[in-house]
Design a protein around this motif. Structure first.
Motif, short mmCIF file in Angstrom:
data_model
loop_
_atom_site.label_atom_id
_atom_site.label_comp_id
_atom_site.label_asym_id
_atom_site.label_seq_id
_atom_site.Cartn_x
_atom_site.Cartn_y
_atom_site.Cartn_z
N ALA A 20 0.84 -1.20 0.00
CA ALA A 20 0.00 0.00 0.00
C ALA A 20 0.87 1.25 0.00
N VAL A 21 1.95 1.23 0.75
CA VAL A 21 2.88 2.37 0.77
C VAL A 21 3.53 2.54 -0.59
N ARG A 22 3.97 1.42 -1.21
CA ARG A 22 4.60 1.50 -2.53
C ARG A 22 3.62 2.09 -3.54
N HIS A 23 2.38 1.65 -3.50
CA HIS A 23 1.37 2.18 -4.43
C HIS A 23 1.14 3.67 -4.18
N ALA A 24 1.03 4.07 -2.93
CA ALA A 24 0.80 5.49 -2.60
C ALA A 24 1.98 6.35 -3.05
N LEU A 25 3.19 5.84 -2.88
CA LEU A 25 4.36 6.60 -3.34
C LEU A 25 4.32 6.78 -4.85
N GLY A 26 3.92 5.73 -5.57
CA GLY A 26 3.79 5.84 -7.03
C GLY A 26 2.75 6.88 -7.41
N SER A 27 1.65 6.92 -6.67
CA SER A 27 0.59 7.92 -6.94
C SER A 27 1.07 9.33 -6.69
N LEU A 28 2.06 9.48 -5.80
CA LEU A 28 2.61 10.80 -5.50
C LEU A 28 3.75 11.19 -6.43
N GLY A 29 4.04 10.34 -7.40
CA GLY A 29 5.06 10.67 -8.38
C GLY A 29 6.42 10.04 -8.13
N PHE A 30 6.52 9.18 -7.12
CA PHE A 30 7.79 8.50 -6.83
C PHE A 30 7.78 7.14 -7.51
N GLY A 31 7.96 7.15 -8.82
CA GLY A 31 7.84 5.94 -9.61
C GLY A 31 8.99 4.98 -9.51
N GLY A 32 10.11 5.38 -8.95
CA GLY A 32 11.28 4.52 -8.89
C GLY A 32 11.28 3.52 -7.73
N VAL A 33 10.24 3.50 -6.93
CA VAL A 33 10.18 2.59 -5.79
C VAL A 33 9.59 1.26 -6.26
N GLU A 34 10.40 0.22 -6.28
CA GLU A 34 9.95 -1.07 -6.78
C GLU A 34 9.40 -1.98 -5.69
N GLY A 35 9.73 -1.71 -4.44
CA GLY A 35 9.24 -2.55 -3.35
C GLY A 35 9.38 -1.85 -2.02
N VAL A 36 8.47 -2.14 -1.11
CA VAL A 36 8.50 -1.58 0.24
C VAL A 36 8.20 -2.70 1.22
N ARG A 37 8.98 -2.81 2.25
CA ARG A 37 8.72 -3.73 3.36
C ARG A 37 8.55 -2.86 4.59
N GLN A 38 7.45 -3.02 5.28
CA GLN A 38 7.19 -2.21 6.46
C GLN A 38 7.39 -3.06 7.71
N GLY A 39 8.03 -2.48 8.70
CA GLY A 39 8.28 -3.19 9.95
C GLY A 39 7.97 -2.29 11.14
N LYS A 40 8.54 -2.65 12.27
CA LYS A 40 8.35 -1.84 13.46
C LYS A 40 9.64 -1.78 14.26
#
Length: 79
Positions: A20-40
């Motif tokens: 979801a974060v990767r998709h949102a970043l793409g929607s904001l114009g950050f197209g170079g993000v190919e993958g995001v792993r979220q942790g804590k």
């Protein structure tokens, strides 16, 4: 003494929040993000001064509560 625990999903485990974060970043114009792993990150303030004993105790905390070791891995830093 402070302990910092980094918890992440293990490789191969689906990460819907990361996607979801990767998709949102793409929607904001950050197209170079190919993958995001979220942790804590969990910070613990510990009594005592024995770093080895603290690491053993924090490992027990991770195994029993802080991480779901079936699908998550963790890394401990003692400072």
């Amino acid at each position: 003494m402070k302990a910092v625990v980094h918890v992440m999903l293990k490789p191969g485990v689906l990460d819907p929040q990361g996607e979801a974060v990767r998709h949102a970043l793409g929607s904001l114009g950050f197209g170079g993000v190919e993958g995001v792993r979220q942790g804590k990150v969990i910070e613990l303030d510990l009594a005592g001064s024995d770093a080895e004993a603290a690491e053993v105790e924090v490992k027990q905390m991770c195994e029993k509560l802080l991480a779901n070791t079936v699908i998550e891995s963790y890394r401990i830093e003692i400072a």
